[in-house]
Design an enzyme around this catalytic site. Structure first.
Site, PDB file in Angstrom:
ATOM      1  N   CYS A  32     -12.113 -38.174 -23.071  1.00 62.46           N
ATOM      2  CA  CYS A  32     -11.660 -36.934 -22.427  1.00 62.46           C
ATOM      3  C   CYS A  32     -11.958 -35.757 -23.356  1.00 62.46           C
ATOM      4  CB  CYS A  32     -10.166 -37.050 -22.155  1.00 62.46           C
ATOM      5  SG  CYS A  32      -9.259 -35.510 -22.187  1.00 62.46           S
ATOM      6  N   GLU A  33     -12.717 -34.777 -22.860  1.00 63.99           N
ATOM      7  CA  GLU A  33     -13.119 -33.685 -23.734  1.00 63.99           C
ATOM      8  C   GLU A  33     -11.969 -32.704 -24.008  1.00 63.99           C
ATOM      9  OE1 GLU A  33     -16.428 -31.906 -21.731  1.00 63.99           O
ATOM     10  OE2 GLU A  33     -15.167 -30.598 -20.503  1.00 63.99           O
ATOM     11  N   HIS A  34     -10.912 -32.782 -23.238  1.00 65.38           N
ATOM     12  CA  HIS A  34      -9.792 -31.865 -23.456  1.00 65.38           C
ATOM     13  C   HIS A  34      -8.907 -32.301 -24.615  1.00 65.38           C
ATOM     14  CE1 HIS A  34     -10.263 -30.729 -18.959  1.00 65.38           C
ATOM     15  NE2 HIS A  34     -11.050 -30.021 -19.732  1.00 65.38           N
ATOM     16  N   HIS A  35      -8.761 -33.612 -24.791  1.00 64.54           N
ATOM     17  CA  HIS A  35      -7.857 -34.111 -25.841  1.00 64.54           C
ATOM     18  C   HIS A  35      -8.539 -35.037 -26.844  1.00 64.54           C
ATOM     19  CE1 HIS A  35      -5.323 -33.268 -22.237  1.00 64.54           C
ATOM     20  NE2 HIS A  35      -4.621 -32.630 -23.149  1.00 64.54           N
ATOM     21  N   GLN A  71     -13.423 -36.776 -16.000  1.00 68.64           N
ATOM     22  CA  GLN A  71     -13.739 -37.813 -15.004  1.00 68.64           C
ATOM     23  C   GLN A  71     -14.435 -37.235 -13.768  1.00 68.64           C
ATOM     24  OE1 GLN A  71     -10.458 -40.459 -14.121  1.00 68.64           O
ATOM     25  NE2 GLN A  71     -11.351 -41.037 -12.161  1.00 68.64           N
ATOM     26  N   HIS A 104      -6.042 -42.604 -18.268  1.00 70.23           N
ATOM     27  CA  HIS A 104      -6.316 -41.628 -19.331  1.00 70.23           C
ATOM     28  C   HIS A 104      -5.269 -41.732 -20.422  1.00 70.23           C
ATOM     29  CE1 HIS A 104      -9.346 -38.979 -17.201  1.00 70.23           C
ATOM     30  NE2 HIS A 104      -9.024 -39.890 -16.297  1.00 70.23           N
ATOM     31  N   CYS A 157      -4.677 -39.685 -22.642  1.00 71.38           N
ATOM     32  CA  CYS A 157      -3.965 -38.416 -22.833  1.00 71.38           C
ATOM     33  C   CYS A 157      -2.806 -38.283 -21.846  1.00 71.38           C
ATOM     34  CB  CYS A 157      -4.916 -37.215 -22.751  1.00 71.38           C
ATOM     35  SG  CYS A 157      -5.803 -37.058 -21.191  1.00 71.38           S
TER      36      CYS A 157
HETATM   37 ZN   LIG Z   1      -7.189 -35.391 -21.583  1.00 70.45          ZN
END
Ligand SMILES: [Zn+2]
Length: 183
Positions: free
Chosen positions: A72-75, A113, A141, A143
């Site tokens: 996941c590129e956010h976390h 995703q 996920h 995260c």
């Molecule tokens: Zn995430």
């Protein structure tokens, strides 16, 4: 990456020089190089599908249950699950192993995703020019399961339908019933 990870450890309040952590930045850098191989540009996504066979087959081809792990590129925590891919050939098909390789290619990038789902479908559409493509990703996920709402096992399902799968309800229903049928 090594220097960067050492700074992250310091930022956490850790001592990057203690015994257990001394080689961690090096290991982490090596690991990310492996997990993000598609960023290296060594393989072009199109090339994965370059060997095509001209076949008269106009029914749906389904490759279900392709296991994948992405980040996941956010976390920068993993999300893992299964991809189900189907297409209705135009004038060519590809070998069975190629579709999982496409999934793997897009998993090896910092991802979300939704985008990964769309990229898999669009590549197959662009290169094979089939009559339709359907991609469903089901993933859990980290995260979500380790932090925030902390719902262990919570799944996200994303879908990208192109061509006949989008326009023809019966085709779509056949695909959905077959990927969710007991096997
Ligand atoms: Zn995430």
């Amino acid at each position: 990456m090594e220097d960067g990870f050492r700074m992250i450890l310091e930022g956490m309040g850790e001592d990057p020089n203690r015994e257990g952590l001394i080689d961690t930045p090096k290991r982490v850098a090596k690991m990310y190089a492996e997990l993000m191989t598609s960023l290296s540009g060594e393989t072009r996504a199109e090339d994965i599908l370059k060997t095509r066979f001209h076949e008269k087959y106009d029914e749906m081809i389904i490759v279900p249950d392709i296991q994948f792990a992405s980040m996941c590129e956010h976390h920068f925590l993993p999300f893992t699950g299964k991809a189900h891919v189907a297409y209705i050939p135009g004038d060519c098909v590809v070998g069975l192993s190629k579709i999982p390789r496409v999934v793997e290619y897009y998993a090896r990038l910092p991802q979300i995703q939704e985008r990964m789902t769309r990229q898999i479908a669009e590549l197959i559409q662009k290169v094979l020019q089939p009559k339709g493509v359907a991609v469903v990703l089901e993933a859990s996920h980290m995260c979500m399961t380790m932090r925030g709402v902390k719902k262990p096992g919570a799944m996200m399902v994303t879908t990208q339908l192109l061509g006949r799968f989008k326009t023809d309800e019966k085709t779509r229903a056949e695909f959905m019933s077959r990927i969710y049928a007991p096997r």
